[in-house]
Structure formats: C-alpha cells, structure tokens
Motif scaffolding. Structure first.
Motif, mmCIF file in Angstrom:
data_model
loop_
_atom_site.group_PDB
_atom_site.id
_atom_site.type_symbol
_atom_site.label_atom_id
_atom_site.label_comp_id
_atom_site.label_asym_id
_atom_site.label_seq_id
_atom_site.Cartn_x
_atom_site.Cartn_y
_atom_site.Cartn_z
ATOM 1 N N CYS A 177 0.773 -1.053 0.180
ATOM 2 C CA CYS A 177 0.019 -0.094 -0.013
ATOM 3 C C CYS A 177 0.786 1.352 -0.016
ATOM 4 C CB CYS A 177 -0.769 0.008 1.458
ATOM 5 S SG CYS A 177 -2.059 1.395 1.458
ATOM 6 N N VAL A 208 0.076 4.132 0.693
ATOM 7 C CA VAL A 208 -0.257 5.070 1.883
ATOM 8 C C VAL A 208 0.872 4.820 3.014
ATOM 9 C CG1 VAL A 208 -1.917 5.602 3.774
ATOM 10 C CG2 VAL A 208 -2.592 5.485 1.428
ATOM 11 N N ALA A 209 1.047 3.222 3.189
ATOM 12 C CA ALA A 209 2.218 2.901 4.135
ATOM 13 C C ALA A 209 3.365 3.429 3.817
ATOM 14 C CB ALA A 209 1.998 1.512 4.340
ATOM 15 N N ALA A 237 3.549 6.863 4.747
ATOM 16 C CA ALA A 237 3.745 7.201 6.263
ATOM 17 C C ALA A 237 4.864 7.036 6.807
ATOM 18 C CB ALA A 237 2.687 6.329 6.707
ATOM 19 N N ASN A 281 -2.154 11.870 1.543
ATOM 20 C CA ASN A 281 -2.026 10.655 2.381
ATOM 21 C C ASN A 281 -3.019 10.708 3.466
ATOM 22 O OD1 ASN A 281 -0.599 8.126 2.023
ATOM 23 N ND2 ASN A 281 0.277 8.458 3.918
ATOM 24 N N ARG A 282 -3.039 11.831 4.282
ATOM 25 C CA ARG A 282 -3.888 12.048 5.212
ATOM 26 C C ARG A 282 -5.343 11.939 5.065
ATOM 27 N NH1 ARG A 282 -5.706 16.395 8.365
ATOM 28 N NH2 ARG A 282 -6.037 16.125 10.491
ATOM 29 N N ILE A 286 -6.911 8.614 4.426
ATOM 30 C CA ILE A 286 -7.026 7.758 5.544
ATOM 31 C C ILE A 286 -8.428 8.132 6.128
ATOM 32 C CG2 ILE A 286 -6.591 6.958 8.024
ATOM 33 C CD1 ILE A 286 -4.181 5.771 6.379
ATOM 34 N N LEU A 287 -8.555 9.252 6.193
ATOM 35 C CA LEU A 287 -9.719 10.066 6.733
ATOM 36 C C LEU A 287 -10.908 9.788 5.964
ATOM 37 C CD1 LEU A 287 -8.527 13.620 7.795
ATOM 38 C CD2 LEU A 287 -8.799 11.735 9.106
ATOM 39 N N ARG A 309 -11.885 6.303 6.510
ATOM 40 C CA ARG A 309 -12.394 6.419 8.126
ATOM 41 C C ARG A 309 -13.978 6.729 8.027
ATOM 42 N NH1 ARG A 309 -10.129 10.563 12.479
ATOM 43 N NH2 ARG A 309 -8.659 8.737 12.726
ATOM 44 N N THR A 362 -13.171 4.443 16.043
ATOM 45 C CA THR A 362 -12.222 3.340 16.184
ATOM 46 C C THR A 362 -12.229 2.129 15.530
ATOM 47 O OG1 THR A 362 -11.650 4.539 18.307
ATOM 48 C CG2 THR A 362 -10.702 2.485 17.938
ATOM 49 N N ASP A 407 -11.382 2.874 12.008
ATOM 50 C CA ASP A 407 -10.072 2.870 11.649
ATOM 51 C C ASP A 407 -9.556 1.415 11.484
ATOM 52 O OD1 ASP A 407 -9.930 5.558 11.246
ATOM 53 O OD2 ASP A 407 -9.191 5.922 13.482
ATOM 54 N N MET A 408 -10.148 0.413 12.575
ATOM 55 C CA MET A 408 -9.655 -0.947 12.491
ATOM 56 C C MET A 408 -9.930 -1.571 11.203
ATOM 57 S SD MET A 408 -11.007 -3.972 14.917
ATOM 58 C CE MET A 408 -9.811 -4.992 15.769
ATOM 59 N N THR A 434 -9.246 -0.152 8.187
ATOM 60 C CA THR A 434 -8.028 0.110 7.356
ATOM 61 C C THR A 434 -6.759 -0.350 8.107
ATOM 62 O OG1 THR A 434 -9.195 2.307 7.065
ATOM 63 C CG2 THR A 434 -6.983 2.391 6.635
ATOM 64 N N GLY A 435 -6.769 -0.359 9.497
ATOM 65 C CA GLY A 435 -5.486 -0.684 10.132
ATOM 66 C C GLY A 435 -5.352 -2.320 9.978
ATOM 67 N N GLU A 488 -3.584 -2.608 6.664
ATOM 68 C CA GLU A 488 -2.419 -2.153 6.715
ATOM 69 C C GLU A 488 -1.526 -2.881 7.282
ATOM 70 O OE1 GLU A 488 -1.497 0.086 4.663
ATOM 71 O OE2 GLU A 488 -2.755 1.462 4.171
ATOM 72 N N TYR A 533 8.783 -2.854 3.680
ATOM 73 C CA TYR A 533 8.378 -1.945 2.480
ATOM 74 C C TYR A 533 9.670 -1.634 1.805
ATOM 75 C CZ TYR A 533 3.433 -1.286 2.583
ATOM 76 O OH TYR A 533 1.883 -1.624 2.548
ATOM 77 N N GLY A 553 -0.384 -1.838 11.979
ATOM 78 C CA GLY A 553 -1.494 -1.182 11.320
ATOM 79 C C GLY A 553 -1.846 0.248 11.897
ATOM 80 N N VAL A 565 0.969 2.887 11.325
ATOM 81 C CA VAL A 565 0.544 3.503 9.914
ATOM 82 C C VAL A 565 -0.269 4.479 10.054
ATOM 83 C CG1 VAL A 565 -0.133 2.802 7.527
ATOM 84 C CG2 VAL A 565 1.723 1.374 8.795
ATOM 85 N N LEU A 566 -1.591 4.226 10.491
ATOM 86 C CA LEU A 566 -2.726 5.080 10.699
ATOM 87 C C LEU A 566 -2.289 6.273 11.540
ATOM 88 C CD1 LEU A 566 -4.171 2.854 9.352
ATOM 89 C CD2 LEU A 566 -5.995 3.181 11.027
ATOM 90 N N ARG A 573 0.711 7.610 12.062
ATOM 91 C CA ARG A 573 1.558 8.446 11.549
ATOM 92 C C ARG A 573 0.648 9.262 10.415
ATOM 93 N NH1 ARG A 573 7.315 6.857 11.979
ATOM 94 N NH2 ARG A 573 7.666 8.083 10.060
ATOM 95 N N ALA A 574 0.008 8.575 9.592
ATOM 96 C CA ALA A 574 -0.613 9.222 8.152
ATOM 97 C C ALA A 574 -1.617 10.233 8.737
ATOM 98 C CB ALA A 574 -1.358 8.045 7.550
ATOM 99 N N VAL A 575 -2.201 9.946 9.752
ATOM 100 C CA VAL A 575 -3.222 11.017 9.889
ATOM 101 C C VAL A 575 -2.782 12.033 11.232
ATOM 102 C CG1 VAL A 575 -5.243 9.680 9.513
ATOM 103 C CG2 VAL A 575 -4.207 9.798 11.850
ATOM 104 N N GLN A 604 -6.432 1.593 18.806
ATOM 105 C CA GLN A 604 -6.713 0.194 17.966
ATOM 106 C C GLN A 604 -6.190 -0.631 19.080
ATOM 107 O OE1 GLN A 604 -7.758 -0.380 15.050
ATOM 108 N NE2 GLN A 604 -8.536 1.816 15.578
ATOM 109 N N LEU A 631 -9.196 -1.374 21.299
ATOM 110 C CA LEU A 631 -10.138 -2.442 20.684
ATOM 111 C C LEU A 631 -9.704 -3.552 20.387
ATOM 112 C CD1 LEU A 631 -12.972 -1.395 19.127
ATOM 113 C CD2 LEU A 631 -11.869 -1.160 17.075
#
Lengths: 204, 204
Positions: A108, A110-111, A114, A128-129, A132-133, A136, A160, A163-164, A166-167, A170, B115, B171, B174-175, B177-179, B188, B191
């Motif tokens: 990815c 995005v990673a 990051a 990138n930000r 992710i948003l 979300r 949260t 986000d999980m 996406t997380g 990743e 990566y 994950g 990554v999230l 840092r990215a946001v 996370q 959760l």
DNA sequence: ATGACCACTGTACCGGCGGTCAAGTCGCGG
DNA sequence: CCGCGACTTGACCGCCGGTACAGTGGTCAT
C-alpha cells in the motif's frame, strides 16, 4: 498491473512497483527510465521532480483503490439489504479478492508514504492524510447504519472500529510481506469480519 | 532515545530516527556522519556498508522491543493469575505505554524493512521474518493457554489471532503517522483488547 | 502546405551520495 | 613503550537527482 497506454502511465506502473519493493528513496529515476525505455529528459517532461512523481503515483493509487472498494461494497449491498449482513459479505468479498492475488498484495502506497514522510512535501502528506480520513468516513457511515439496528455488544467508539478496518489491511500487508505468506492478509480480514459479527450480533 | 554511550550507538540512534522518518533509501550516510560528528571513514570502520548498518539497526530494535514486551506481559502475569485476565491487563498496559509517548510511536523498523525488501540482503530479510514469527509464537502460546480454559466463542484459528496482535500494532502505527493523530495506535490496541475479551468471555 | 503543439531525444553539466583505499593520529591497558 | 581500538585525513570512483536548452518527428487544424 494493466498494460500502459502511454509513456506516462508506463512510468507510473514501473515506479509504483519499484517504490513498493524498494521504498521511495531507494527508487532511482535512472532505473525507471531505462525500464520504461525513455530518456531522462522524457521523464522530467512528465514530472517536474520526484515529488511530483510521488503525488501522481499516490493519486492514481488512491483512485483505483477507492474504485475497488466502491465496487465490492456496492455489490455486497446488492446481495443483502441488511447493513450488517451486507458489510460482512463485503468483507468476505474483500478477503477473497486479496486471496486471489497470485503474489500477494503488492503493498500500500499510503504505508510507504507514512514511513517516508520527510521525503515528501506537505501536499503529498496531506493527500495521504485525506485518504485515511476518507476511509474512516466511508466505514464509519456503514458502522453507524449497523449500530442503529444492532446495538454493539461492547462499549466501543465506532470511529475507532472504522479505523480498525483500514488498520487491519495495513497491518496484514506488512505481516504478509515480512513473513512471505500471502495468506496472512486474507486471514486477517476474515478475522476482522469475525469481530464485526461478534460485536453486532444479538447473542450468537 | 537514550543517550549514546559510544559513537557506534550514537550512529545507530541517529540512523534509526532518520530511517523511520525518511525510509532506508532516503537516509544518507553523509547526513548520519555530520549529525554524529564523525567522518565517513569513521562510519565505515563500524559498519562495512549500509546493509550492515541495517542489520545492526534491526537487531538492536528487536532486542529492545522484545525486552519491553517481556516486561509488560511479565508484570501483567504478576497482577493476575488467570491467563485471559492477565493478557487483557497486558494489552491495557501496552496501550497505556503507547499513549504516553509524547510524539506518538516513532515507527516500527520491521514495517520499513518489509516495505523496502529489495534494498536489503537475505540476512536482513530473514531477521525480519524471524521477528514476526517469534511474535506469532509468543502470542500463540498465551492464546492457547486462554483457549484451554475459555473456549473461543467463534471458530477462529489461534495463530491468526496471534498475528492480529502484531498486525494491529503495525496497522495502528501506519494510521497514527498518516493522519498525525497519536491517539489512534492506543485506541486500536484497546479495541483489539475488546475483541479478545469478547472472543473468550463466557456470555458477557 | 504550413505552422503550432505535443511528446519526446541529445548533450552537457552540477553537486550529493554510497563506497573504497591507504596512511596517519591519539589514548589506553598490559 | 608497544600494540590495539577508535577513529581522522584526504583523494578518488561511478551513480543519482536535477537543470538547461536546443532539436525532432508525428498529428491536427486552418
């Protein structure tokens, strides 16, 4: 990796593969231009510098990924009217898609962005930000629909949980690549699906 | 980032911070040596090439991370004899530790290596692989203990659940840092803790 | 047919970077 | 006072990111 219809797309194809396997800083323009059979001047005609290449790369990547997500979850919606069941179907379809990639997920962008923040300008970092948003918000919308019908069994913050999603992807990609087992990513998505089901199902 | 006691450690400190913010390929030796106030020959006296630096960097990182995990889950064991409750306490302690990092988690070298695979020799890649597999075994051991007492509510593969612990952290980083939200990673982990509790608790 | 424009090529150049090499310096323990 | 570990000095190599700018072949509207 679809066949490039123009030199510009070819450059992006080659650069994307290289960036995902060597990182952005480890990818040289010389290497891209020799693989694309183009001159250095030809490269700089399309992209002013490496930063502009990064932006185009990320933008293209996000567009295709979002199109795939739209497709999967739209199809899942068609298959079941209930938001929870449709979302669970969507996650299953997603896991199957990841499973069918012959060499595993290529990674990815995005990673990689990051993890190379300081290599890029503010514009790339913002892109990138926002990506992710957007994910979300996408998942939060679905989760709110689900929670309205099925009250969650545990007192969790839906953002949260969004986000999980996406997380998990990743994290699953990192694990898959690091251990060299393509199955890890689809397994993680299936497990995430198990959590969503457990969280919203009324007394399984 | 503890104070360096030797030039070698100082080089590793500076290189680690740079690699985590610019990637391995984006980190220059010139930049490291000027920050460490050392000459280029001095650098190559300690590390034969960039690959040897990578190996030392990763090895040191893994040793400290594993020491932290040992510490946390040993303390959790002391606080509660039951494997499930002790593990849940351990995850809480872990989340708190991540929350207390003033600038968020600085990043995981395992992810940067994953990566930038093609930048490193087989030895570094193997080291990375073994690290993930060791975490898998670490968490699998605990989960087996838990499952022996509390039968899981869903038909899940415990190895996949073990990978999920590592994956959630990767994950989450990554999230975060990215946001640019340091809270995402601890959220996370909390959760994940909710899932573990839900999965093993007999009728909450 | 002509001229404008697009998608490049060719060539020459710059400074930074990874890496090599050989010889020398300085402090410290035996 | 000798050797060794931890460096320094300085010269060098080829690759890489980037700049500058003149030139070229094909396409398309007028």
């Amino acid at each position: 990796m679809a066949k490039a219809q123009s030199k510009r797309e070819l450059i992006l194809d080659i650069a994307e593969a290289s960036v995902l396997s060597k990182g952005f800083g480890g990818t040289s323009i010389d290497e891209i231009i020799s693989a694309a059979d183009i001159t250095k001047s030809g490269f700089f005609y399309h992209f002013r510098d490496k930063n502009h290449l990064a932006r185009a790369l990320l933008q293209r990547y996000l567009d295709t990924e979002n199109a795939i997500l739209d497709d999967i979850f739209d199809r899942a919606r068609d298959l079941h009217g209930d938001p929870l069941h449709s979302f669970l179907i969507g996650l299953k379809l997603f896991a199957e898609l990841m499973e069918d990639l012959p060499n595993g997920h290529p990674g990815c962008l995005v990673a990689t962005v990051a993890y190379s923040e300081r290599m890029f300008d503010q514009e790339v970092r913002d892109l990138n930000r926002q990506a992710i948003l957007a994910w979300r918000e996408r998942f939060l919308g679905v989760l709110k629909e689900i929670a309205a019908i099925y009250p969650p069994r545990d007192d969790v913050d839906l953002m949260t949980v969004a986000d999980m999603i996406t997380g998990t992807v990743e994290g699953g990609i990192v694990l898959s690549r690091a251990v060299g087992e393509t199955a890890v990513l689809p397994q993680q998505i299936v497990l995430l699906r198990s959590y969503i089901r457990l969280l919203f199902s009324p007394a399984l």
